[in-house]
Design an enzyme around this catalytic site. Sequence first.
Site, PDB file in Angstrom:
ATOM      1  N   LYS A 145       5.672 -10.525  20.604  1.00 22.42           N
ATOM      2  CA  LYS A 145       4.622 -11.309  21.283  1.00 22.42           C
ATOM      3  C   LYS A 145       5.053 -12.755  21.496  1.00 22.42           C
ATOM      4  CE  LYS A 145       3.535 -13.732  17.427  1.00 22.42           C
ATOM      5  NZ  LYS A 145       3.751 -15.168  17.301  1.00 22.42           N
ATOM      6  N   ASP A 178      -0.676 -11.721  12.211  1.00 28.14           N
ATOM      7  CA  ASP A 178      -0.336 -11.245  13.558  1.00 28.14           C
ATOM      8  C   ASP A 178      -0.321  -9.724  13.675  1.00 28.14           C
ATOM      9  OD1 ASP A 178       0.137 -13.875  14.185  1.00 28.14           O
ATOM     10  OD2 ASP A 178       2.319 -13.717  14.073  1.00 28.14           O
TER      11      ASP A 178
HETATM   12  O1  C5P Z   1      -0.277 -14.189   7.671  1.00 26.58           O
HETATM   13  P1  C5P Z   1       1.217 -14.329   7.592  1.00 26.58           P
HETATM   14  O2  C5P Z   1       1.782 -13.764   6.322  1.00 26.58           O
HETATM   15  O3  C5P Z   1       1.919 -13.806   8.806  1.00 26.58           O
HETATM   16  O4  C5P Z   1       1.503 -15.889   7.573  1.00 26.58           O
HETATM   17  C1  C5P Z   1       2.772 -16.411   7.287  1.00 26.58           C
HETATM   18  C2  C5P Z   1       2.627 -17.894   6.967  1.00 26.58           C
HETATM   19  O5  C5P Z   1       2.217 -18.593   8.139  1.00 26.58           O
HETATM   20  C3  C5P Z   1       1.579 -18.219   5.928  1.00 26.58           C
HETATM   21  O6  C5P Z   1       2.133 -18.181   4.636  1.00 26.58           O
HETATM   22  C4  C5P Z   1       1.168 -19.639   6.309  1.00 26.58           C
HETATM   23  O7  C5P Z   1       2.109 -20.564   5.819  1.00 26.58           O
HETATM   24  C5  C5P Z   1       1.320 -19.635   7.813  1.00 26.58           C
HETATM   25  N1  C5P Z   1       0.039 -19.398   8.518  1.00 26.58           N
HETATM   26  C6  C5P Z   1      -0.927 -20.388   8.501  1.00 26.58           C
HETATM   27  N2  C5P Z   1      -2.102 -20.203   9.174  1.00 26.58           N
HETATM   28  C7  C5P Z   1      -2.332 -19.045   9.857  1.00 26.58           C
HETATM   29  C8  C5P Z   1      -1.350 -18.036   9.898  1.00 26.58           C
HETATM   30  C9  C5P Z   1      -0.166 -18.240   9.204  1.00 26.58           C
HETATM   31  O8  C5P Z   1      -0.735 -21.443   7.894  1.00 26.58           O
HETATM   32  N3  C5P Z   1      -3.482 -18.887  10.505  1.00 26.58           N
END
Ligand code: C5P
Length: 314
Positions: free
Chosen positions: A16, A156
Amino acid sequence: MASPVFRDVHVRAPGKLNLALSVGPRDEDGYHELATVFQAVSLYEDVYASAADRIEVSFAGSVDTSELAGADNTLVHRAARLVADEMTALDRERLGLGPRQSPGVRLRVSKNVPIAGGMGGGSADAAATLLACDAHWGLDLPRERLAQLAARLGSDVPFSLYGQTQLGAGRGDELTPVMTRGEFHWVLVIAPFGVSTPAVYGRYDELRPDAPRPHVSHELLVALRNGDSAGVAASMHNDLTDAAFDLAPQLAETINDAARYETRWLLSGSGPTLAFLTDDAVSARGLAGHLSQAGHRAVAVHGPVPGARFVSDL
Ligand code: C5P
């Protein structure tokens, strides 16, 4: 011949881009409130599920997957275990599993989306795995349940299940479809290195300690609805751009090399992949050719495309 209990399946899920990524303040869990527009593009991850006694995962593909070899807690493993936990007693009986026996599956992941590239490759693997394990074990979980499991795996991952073009609120996991017309033609420039998403968000917090509530511009949504690629190019925006360029200053060279083609570019997610929006497929192939000649890894893709889906039963 009786049909096999365990179905061999092939599921494909797309990478994406975020055509808008507006990042609000950090919450107490360290996550940021987002207003984002995802678009799924034609660069895919493939997951093949076949019978095994335990959960076995292997990676191959057009990107270097050596750093994933031997890792036993990838999003793919976690996704498979989440689906296994959804089994009922009836499912277990049907599959001939003992009361304490964990279900197995062999998952072969063929990767084309760059690792740590800001294009949701790991999320695509996880979404494809949810679908593949559900089908392999014959559980038939509702899509809504798979989406709940997806949100537990990463912000995501729900988008990777649904694909197309979607507005993402909350952490990016609360989705609403966005109307679009026609196809958009992108050239991706894939960096030979990755960046850490938490590090980019951390740098963003330093640069923007007073970030306002996030929002997506009306102009972008109108341009998408009208299939107006010039309008999309003029209104696409990523708040993480400065933070990612701070952590990966080499990206400036790519922008310099591409400047002569006068094509608007966008950082994909937390980077370092860059996406150039062109007028049509011919221009995209031309720009990809020029950038490849200049020594970049450039690929022409289009979007929107569907989310995780079955390619065929093997
Ligand atoms: O949710 P995911 O594990 O993909 O997120 C990876 C990192 O991206 C999180 O640890 C955080 O640091 C950051 N993140 C964030 N805010 C979001 C999505 C992701 O700060 N809405």
